[in-house]
Design a protein around this motif. Structure first.
Motif, PDB file in Angstrom:
ATOM      1  N   ILE A 111       8.483   2.816   2.636  1.00  0.00           N
ATOM      2  CA  ILE A 111       7.062   2.394   2.438  1.00  0.00           C
ATOM      3  C   ILE A 111       6.539   4.053   2.586  1.00  0.00           C
ATOM      4  O   ILE A 111       6.489   4.617   3.603  1.00  0.00           O
ATOM      5  N   ALA A 112       5.850   4.530   1.846  1.00  0.00           N
ATOM      6  CA  ALA A 112       5.263   5.828   1.458  1.00  0.00           C
ATOM      7  C   ALA A 112       4.030   5.966   1.077  1.00  0.00           C
ATOM      8  O   ALA A 112       3.385   4.815   0.387  1.00  0.00           O
ATOM      9  N   ALA A 113       3.287   6.837   1.344  1.00  0.00           N
ATOM     10  CA  ALA A 113       1.663   6.935   0.920  1.00  0.00           C
ATOM     11  C   ALA A 113       1.475   8.552   0.150  1.00  0.00           C
ATOM     12  O   ALA A 113       2.112   9.582   0.751  1.00  0.00           O
ATOM     13  N   ARG A 114       0.792   8.548  -0.779  1.00  0.00           N
ATOM     14  CA  ARG A 114       0.356   9.877  -1.241  1.00  0.00           C
ATOM     15  C   ARG A 114      -1.152   9.734  -1.473  1.00  0.00           C
ATOM     16  O   ARG A 114      -1.718   8.740  -2.078  1.00  0.00           O
ATOM     17  N   GLY A 115      -1.941  11.113  -1.055  1.00  0.00           N
ATOM     18  CA  GLY A 115      -3.164  11.294  -1.010  1.00  0.00           C
ATOM     19  C   GLY A 115      -3.459  11.848  -2.573  1.00  0.00           C
ATOM     20  O   GLY A 115      -2.674  12.207  -3.291  1.00  0.00           O
ATOM     21  N   TRP A 116      -4.739  12.057  -2.776  1.00  0.00           N
ATOM     22  CA  TRP A 116      -5.299  12.786  -3.946  1.00  0.00           C
ATOM     23  C   TRP A 116      -4.845  14.182  -3.881  1.00  0.00           C
ATOM     24  O   TRP A 116      -4.826  14.816  -5.095  1.00  0.00           O
ATOM     25  N   ASP A 117      -4.648  14.729  -2.912  1.00  0.00           N
ATOM     26  CA  ASP A 117      -4.452  16.201  -2.831  1.00  0.00           C
ATOM     27  C   ASP A 117      -2.810  16.405  -2.741  1.00  0.00           C
ATOM     28  O   ASP A 117      -2.213  17.795  -2.428  1.00  0.00           O
ATOM     29  N   GLY A 118      -1.946  15.249  -2.928  1.00  0.00           N
ATOM     30  CA  GLY A 118      -0.674  15.335  -2.857  1.00  0.00           C
ATOM     31  C   GLY A 118       0.105  15.134  -1.738  1.00  0.00           C
ATOM     32  O   GLY A 118       1.084  15.448  -1.509  1.00  0.00           O
ATOM     33  N   ALA A 119      -0.550  15.150  -0.586  1.00  0.00           N
ATOM     34  CA  ALA A 119       0.032  14.955   0.665  1.00  0.00           C
ATOM     35  C   ALA A 119       0.846  13.543   0.867  1.00  0.00           C
ATOM     36  O   ALA A 119       0.250  12.600   0.201  1.00  0.00           O
ATOM     37  N   ILE A 120       1.845  13.653   1.446  1.00  0.00           N
ATOM     38  CA  ILE A 120       2.709  12.302   1.734  1.00  0.00           C
ATOM     39  C   ILE A 120       3.330  12.039   2.815  1.00  0.00           C
ATOM     40  O   ILE A 120       3.392  12.823   3.815  1.00  0.00           O
ATOM     41  N   ALA A 121       3.134  10.715   3.174  1.00  0.00           N
ATOM     42  CA  ALA A 121       3.575  10.261   4.450  1.00  0.00           C
ATOM     43  C   ALA A 121       4.519   9.186   4.483  1.00  0.00           C
ATOM     44  O   ALA A 121       4.392   8.322   3.205  1.00  0.00           O
ATOM     45  N   PHE A 122       5.562   8.932   5.303  1.00  0.00           N
ATOM     46  CA  PHE A 122       6.708   8.036   5.255  1.00  0.00           C
ATOM     47  C   PHE A 122       6.405   7.212   6.474  1.00  0.00           C
ATOM     48  O   PHE A 122       6.648   7.609   7.553  1.00  0.00           O
ATOM     49  N   GLU A 167       0.682  -3.934  13.674  1.00  0.00           N
ATOM     50  CA  GLU A 167       0.525  -3.837  15.081  1.00  0.00           C
ATOM     51  C   GLU A 167       1.745  -2.529  15.545  1.00  0.00           C
ATOM     52  O   GLU A 167       1.576  -2.095  16.667  1.00  0.00           O
ATOM     53  N   GLY A 168       2.593  -2.199  14.484  1.00  0.00           N
ATOM     54  CA  GLY A 168       3.669  -1.669  15.028  1.00  0.00           C
ATOM     55  C   GLY A 168       3.571  -0.200  14.679  1.00  0.00           C
ATOM     56  O   GLY A 168       4.491   0.663  14.918  1.00  0.00           O
ATOM     57  N   ALA A 169       2.557   0.398  14.008  1.00  0.00           N
ATOM     58  CA  ALA A 169       2.631   1.832  13.766  1.00  0.00           C
ATOM     59  C   ALA A 169       0.979   2.105  14.219  1.00  0.00           C
ATOM     60  O   ALA A 169       0.006   1.460  14.211  1.00  0.00           O
ATOM     61  N   LEU A 170       0.769   3.669  14.390  1.00  0.00           N
ATOM     62  CA  LEU A 170      -0.427   4.102  14.516  1.00  0.00           C
ATOM     63  C   LEU A 170      -1.357   3.712  13.583  1.00  0.00           C
ATOM     64  O   LEU A 170      -2.667   3.470  13.568  1.00  0.00           O
ATOM     65  N   THR A 171      -0.880   3.825  12.389  1.00  0.00           N
ATOM     66  CA  THR A 171      -1.644   3.497  11.186  1.00  0.00           C
ATOM     67  C   THR A 171      -1.080   2.569  10.248  1.00  0.00           C
ATOM     68  O   THR A 171      -0.023   2.595   9.844  1.00  0.00           O
ATOM     69  N   SER A 172      -1.735   1.332  10.037  1.00  0.00           N
ATOM     70  CA  SER A 172      -1.082   0.411   9.303  1.00  0.00           C
ATOM     71  C   SER A 172      -1.127   0.781   7.778  1.00  0.00           C
ATOM     72  O   SER A 172      -1.670   1.606   7.317  1.00  0.00           O
ATOM     73  N   GLN A 173       0.057  -0.061   6.805  1.00  0.00           N
ATOM     74  CA  GLN A 173       0.020   0.549   5.759  1.00  0.00           C
ATOM     75  C   GLN A 173      -1.364   0.048   4.918  1.00  0.00           C
ATOM     76  O   GLN A 173      -1.516   0.907   3.860  1.00  0.00           O
ATOM     77  N   PHE A 174      -2.100  -0.876   5.286  1.00  0.00           N
ATOM     78  CA  PHE A 174      -3.220  -1.177   4.747  1.00  0.00           C
ATOM     79  C   PHE A 174      -4.500   0.053   4.734  1.00  0.00           C
ATOM     80  O   PHE A 174      -4.978   0.165   3.917  1.00  0.00           O
ATOM     81  N   THR A 225       2.067   7.741  10.884  1.00  0.00           N
ATOM     82  CA  THR A 225       2.966   6.721  10.653  1.00  0.00           C
ATOM     83  C   THR A 225       3.849   6.268  11.771  1.00  0.00           C
ATOM     84  O   THR A 225       4.925   5.576  11.624  1.00  0.00           O
ATOM     85  N   LYS A 226       3.631   6.902  12.914  1.00  0.00           N
ATOM     86  CA  LYS A 226       4.391   6.858  14.088  1.00  0.00           C
ATOM     87  C   LYS A 226       4.707   5.401  14.418  1.00  0.00           C
ATOM     88  O   LYS A 226       3.602   4.647  14.611  1.00  0.00           O
ATOM     89  N   ARG A 227       5.961   4.989  14.618  1.00  0.00           N
ATOM     90  CA  ARG A 227       6.109   3.587  15.075  1.00  0.00           C
ATOM     91  C   ARG A 227       6.129   3.424  16.502  1.00  0.00           C
ATOM     92  O   ARG A 227       6.680   4.501  17.318  1.00  0.00           O
ATOM     93  N   LEU A 228       5.513   2.489  16.885  1.00  0.00           N
ATOM     94  CA  LEU A 228       5.304   2.236  18.360  1.00  0.00           C
ATOM     95  C   LEU A 228       6.378   1.720  19.241  1.00  0.00           C
ATOM     96  O   LEU A 228       6.330   1.974  20.471  1.00  0.00           O
ATOM     97  N   ALA A 229       7.169   0.781  18.629  1.00  0.00           N
ATOM     98  CA  ALA A 229       8.210   0.077  19.235  1.00  0.00           C
ATOM     99  C   ALA A 229       9.196  -0.516  18.321  1.00  0.00           C
ATOM    100  O   ALA A 229       9.309  -0.337  17.029  1.00  0.00           O
ATOM    101  N   GLY A 230      10.496  -1.222  18.803  1.00  0.00           N
ATOM    102  CA  GLY A 230      11.148  -1.920  17.670  1.00  0.00           C
ATOM    103  C   GLY A 230      10.210  -3.129  17.345  1.00  0.00           C
ATOM    104  O   GLY A 230       9.159  -3.723  18.024  1.00  0.00           O
ATOM    105  N   VAL A 231      10.619  -3.607  16.165  1.00  0.00           N
ATOM    106  CA  VAL A 231       9.880  -4.644  15.337  1.00  0.00           C
ATOM    107  C   VAL A 231      10.634  -5.574  14.986  1.00  0.00           C
ATOM    108  O   VAL A 231      11.605  -5.434  14.255  1.00  0.00           O
ATOM    109  N   GLU A 232      10.011  -6.909  14.863  1.00  0.00           N
ATOM    110  CA  GLU A 232      10.457  -7.966  14.228  1.00  0.00           C
ATOM    111  C   GLU A 232       9.363  -8.548  13.608  1.00  0.00           C
ATOM    112  O   GLU A 232       8.399  -9.039  14.117  1.00  0.00           O
TER     113      GLU A 232
END
Length: 355
Positions: free
Chosen positions: A193-204, A281-288, A303-310
């Motif tokens: 899951i990745a995101a890209r902004g109008w300015d071309g910045a990308i986060a994974f 719950e599992g990342a500092l910024t949700s995909q939404f 996009t930092k993950r905070l823990a192991g996730v299920e």
């Protein structure tokens, strides 16, 4: 694009659970959301500022919708590309763009695009008749999977062909133009899951490991059981796709991890994705929130993950266990507000973090 100010209105095409969670995330950032959907009483509508119920090809209704929003995005990939084009013609900013939607809506075009971008796929052939299917089986072999080119999801519109004999009459049963894909003997399924902004910045986000049952995602866990080289390869593929499409928003690509560690692309989704629900719950910024940030011209979040996730999907009657799930101190329950419970229908999900 200049960042939208809080109080601006974000238009969302589609009224399902992804639109619902996008709307909730937008509200946290101070935005209003207007839903455009062909479904009365949709899950997204009930948490949004306003809703326009109309046909996705009604140009007059779309033009009126465009006048009352500051940017438009989509919550499912089968919104017609013509809808996005009509909104642009009416003066709206639309993300993702119609070209990305059009390619993702056709499995043959999608696989052809992956191939042109140097991204490995299963062997595939376009199927427009039983004769095409017979020829493709002779070339690709069996087992294989016959899929509709358009509108299939969660295992729908697919016929498994275990041997050449299974191909007899399969095209008529499919009932639509299709694509035959060779079967991959893989070790596991993952999604980036990745995101890209109008300015071309990308986060994974960290790579998701996924399990399916009956063609429907049933469970996602992190960290995925892959090496750093596999994760980098998935990120590289996503980056190439987003830059080629001048993509804005969250995009997901599903892969098969082969025994030698190589990746084979299965499909892409130009939207937030079921396998990314853990990010609430599992990342500092949700995909939404990330998608809203991207389409609104805001800086992308961490996009930092905070823990192991299920994360486990609640399919059909699984959601009837909500009292026990709500009582589980380690579970975070999400129900989508759907009125009717049906077999195979995604009714909610539950996430557990493992510190």
């Amino acid at each position: 694009m200049n960042p939208l100010k809080p109080g601006s209105t974000i238009g969302i095409l589609g009224g399902g659970q992804l639109g619902r969670m996008l709307s909730l995330a937008a509200a946290q950032l101070g935005f209003d959301v207007a839903i455009y959907t062909d479904e009365p009483d949709s899950p997204a509508s009930r948490v949004s500022a306003r809703t326009r119920v109309g046909n996705y090809l009604d140009e007059a209704a779309l033009a009126d919708f465009a006048r009352h929003v500051d940017v438009v995005t989509t919550e499912f990939e089968n919104v017609p590309a013509e809808t996005a084009q009509a909104l642009i013609a009416a003066g709206a900013r639309v993300a993702p763009n119609p070209h990305a939607l059009a390619v993702a809506q056709d499995r043959f075009d999608e696989k052809s695009y992956f191939t042109s971008a140097g991204i490995a796929t299963p062997p595939f052939r376009a199927i427009g008749s039983q004769e095409d299917l017979d020829a493709a089986i002779a070339e690709i072999g069996a087992p294989a999977i016959l899929k509709t080119r358009r509108f299939g999801y969660d295992g729908r519109g697919q016929i498994r062909i275990a041997s050449a004999g299974d191909a007899r009459g399969a095209y008529e049963k499919l009932g639509a133009p299709g694509i035959l894909e060779g079967f991959c003997v893989f070790e596991r399924e993952v999604s980036i899951i990745a995101a890209r902004g109008w300015d071309g910045a990308i986060a994974f986000y960290d790579l998701n490991e996924n399990e399916h049952a009956g063609g429907i995602l049933s469970r996602t866990t992190l960290p995925a059981r892959v090496g750093a080289d596999v994760e980098r390869a998935a990120q590289d593929a996503a980056k190439r796709v987003m830059e080629a499409f001048d993509y804005v928003g969250v995009l997901t690509i599903e892969f098969f991890v082969m025994p030698d560690g190589s990746l084979v692309a299965n499909e892409m989704a130009p939207r937030v994705h079921n396998s990314g629900h853990w990010t609430i719950e599992g990342a500092l910024t949700s995909q939404f929130e990330q998608h809203i940030r991207a389409v609104a011209g805001w800086p992308l979040g961490s996009t930092k993950r905070l823990a192991g996730v299920e994360m486990v999907n609640l399919i059909g009657e699984d959601a009837e266990a909500w009292p026990a799930l709500a009582a589980d101190a380690d579970a975070r329950l999400h129900l989508y507000g759907k009125r009717d419970t049906r077999a195979g229908r995604k009714m909610g999900h539950v996430t557990k973090l493992r510190f």
